[in-house]
Scaffold this active site. Structure first.
Site, PDB file in Angstrom:
ATOM      1  N   GLU A 175       0.810  -1.058  -0.134  1.00 59.52           N
ATOM      2  CA  GLU A 175       0.050  -0.125  -0.004  1.00 59.52           C
ATOM      3  C   GLU A 175       0.796   1.175  -0.111  1.00 59.52           C
ATOM      4  OE1 GLU A 175      -3.036   2.295   2.785  1.00 59.52           O
ATOM      5  OE2 GLU A 175      -3.680  -0.044   2.244  1.00 59.52           O
ATOM      6  N   CYS A 234      -2.382   8.351   3.920  1.00 59.13           N
ATOM      7  CA  CYS A 234      -2.437   8.088   2.336  1.00 59.13           C
ATOM      8  C   CYS A 234      -3.741   8.496   1.753  1.00 59.13           C
ATOM      9  CB  CYS A 234      -1.935   6.529   2.302  1.00 59.13           C
ATOM     10  SG  CYS A 234      -0.628   5.901   3.203  1.00 59.13           S
TER      11      CYS A 234
END
Length: 480
Positions: free
Chosen positions: A247, A281
């Site tokens: 990720e 994020c």
């Protein structure tokens, strides 16, 4: 100032590396902890301890492994305020905000562990001629989790549930910028009775992470971090023909339709852009608003930005803590200055305050375009750049035009527009609620934002290896 150590095979050990890393409180610029950066020898010992513990851990029933994880989760919950304060001191997150995220992570750990109770570790398929095939999913063995600095506790807990519940053992390498709360997590794991060697901790920098990802006995690497580092992890695991779940960065768009409440939506967008000082994020980093409501939306967004109180996260009045360090603040400042130089207008914030600490105010920019860094590169700071678009469709087109594909948020009351938004090339699309979704959600990032499906059953699929056992009827013995 605290001196941190590795936790290997149930024991605390001084890393063998010579380089000393200092952790600095970003609100005060004072040192809070230090440690020696571990090297290959530390990684070797941690992997060996995990390998030795893995058969016994895998031999436990699934229910027993889940009980261990629930016991640890309960201990973490009882210490959530302490953990949130440690996070604040090492990376700046306000304590109240940190505690709420940790509470969510504890609930997520329990939910992920409970999914093991219904996951099909063994499935049977019966053939027409009386034969059957048992599909048995085995744990991989030793796995690695490398976590980022922005959510030290949350990211560890988010990765560990399926890996441990499936019977793997784990070596964790936290970011060298925020390892203090992770060390405390391991103290709580030991106190809750997690068997020695099941969960191991190695402190260090990128060199330590490289040694871990390249280790021959590590069968999966779960990495969260930058695109560049993720590519290196993927290269290392690909070379060894082992798995990685990555990720990576995001440049998440927001598309706002003409029919929504501009004031309420602006308040929601302000939270998505500024919470944790924009160091998420999936922070809202590109905002596309329909021209019919743009003026009212921008006015409300500017007003909302003004409500984020800058300060030390230990102060209950603070809602916007510092950036993690000077390097990260310099990135934010460089993006804003680049935008202004190319014609953007600062509507709120936009300047480094004259005070100690790595602070930057909640900032709203208008008049941005795709030549600006703030619209193309991950800013990872409290900056909300707004682009006015003539239609929702144009907003979707602009939202999709990125090398990133982590998540996207849309605000609309039009069913057709919701259907169109579902086709965005991202891992998660949130409609009318940022960060929505329950424990059954699974997704895979797109483009440069990563690879490897995660969440719910996908996380257990990644944590196990299926093997087929085909059983045909035995031939009758001769003479019978």
């Amino acid at each position: 100032m605290e001196t941190l150590q590795n936790h290997i095979g149930g024991r605390w050990e001084e890393p063998v590396g010579e380089d000393v890393v200092t952790v600095v409180n970003p609100a005060t610029e004072e040192a809070v902890a230090r440690f020696r950066a571990g090297g290959p020898e530390d990684v070797d010992r941690a992997v060996a301890a995990a390998s030795a513990a893995q058969p016994g851990w895998a031999a436990l029933t699934v229910a027993r492994r889940v009980e261990h994880l629930h016991a640890w989760a309960g201990t973490i919950a009882a210490h959530s305020a302490e953990l949130a304060e440690l996070e604040c001191r090492e990376m700046g997150k306000p304590v109240g905000i940190g505690q709420s995220f940790i509470a969510g992570a504890v609930a997520g750990l329990k939910a992920a562990a409970d999914q093991a109770l219904t996951y099909p570790f063994t499935e049977t398929v019966t053939g027409a001629a009386g034969e059957r095939t048992d599909i048995v999913r085995h744990p991989l063995g030793v796995t690695a989790v490398i976590t980022p600095w922005n959510f030290p506790v949350v990211m560890v807990l988010g990765a560990l549930g399926p890996l441990l519940a499936a019977g793997n053992t784990v070596v964790v390498k936290p970011s060298e910028r925020s390892p203090v709360s992770t060390v405390r997590l391991f103290e709580l794991a030991a106190a809750s009775g997690l068997p020695p060697g099941v969960l191991n901790l190695v402190l260090g920098d990128a060199r330590t992470g490289t040694a871990l990802t390249e280790h021959e006995e590590v069968r999966l690497v779960h990495f969260t971090g930058s695109v560049g580092a993720g590519r290196a992890v993927g290269t290392a695991t690909g070379r060894r023909l082992t798995r990685s779940v990555l990720e990576l960065g995001g440049k998440d768009p927001v598309v706002i339709d003409a029919g929504v409440d501009p004031v309420a939506t602006a308040q929601a967008v302000a939270f998505g852009a500024f919470v944790n000082t924009g160091q998420i994020c999936t922070s809202m980093e590109r905002i596309y608003v329909h021209e019919r409501i743009a003026d009212e939306f921008v006015e409300a967004l500017v007003a909302a930005a003004g409500t984020f109180a800058v300060g030390d996260g230990l102060d209950p009045a603070t809602t916007l803590g510092p950036l993690v360090d000077e390097r990260q603040r310099d990135t934010v400042r460089r993006h804003v200055e680049d935008a202004v130089r190319k014609g953007a207008t600062v509507r709120a914030g936009g300047a480094v305050p004259d005070r100690p600490g790595y602070f930057y105010p909640a900032t709203v920019l208008t008049g941005v375009d795709d030549t600006m860094l703030v619209m193309t590169e991950e800013t990872f700071g409290p900056v909300a750049p707004v682009t006015v678009v003539p239609s929702f469709e144009e907003g979707l087109t602009r939202a999709a035009a990125s090398r990133y594909g982590l998540a996207a948020t849309v605000y609309t009351d039009d069913p057709g527009h919701i259907a169109a938004a579902a086709r965005l090339p991202v891992g998660v699309v949130w409609v009318n609620q940022w960060q929505g979704g329950g424990p059954e959600r699974l997704y895979e990032p797109a483009r440069d934002s990563g690879m490897g499906a995660t969440g719910a059953r996908a996380a257990y699929d990644a944590a196990t290896r299926p093997a087929a056992v085909h059983i045909a009827p035995a031939a009758p013995a001769a003479g019978r």
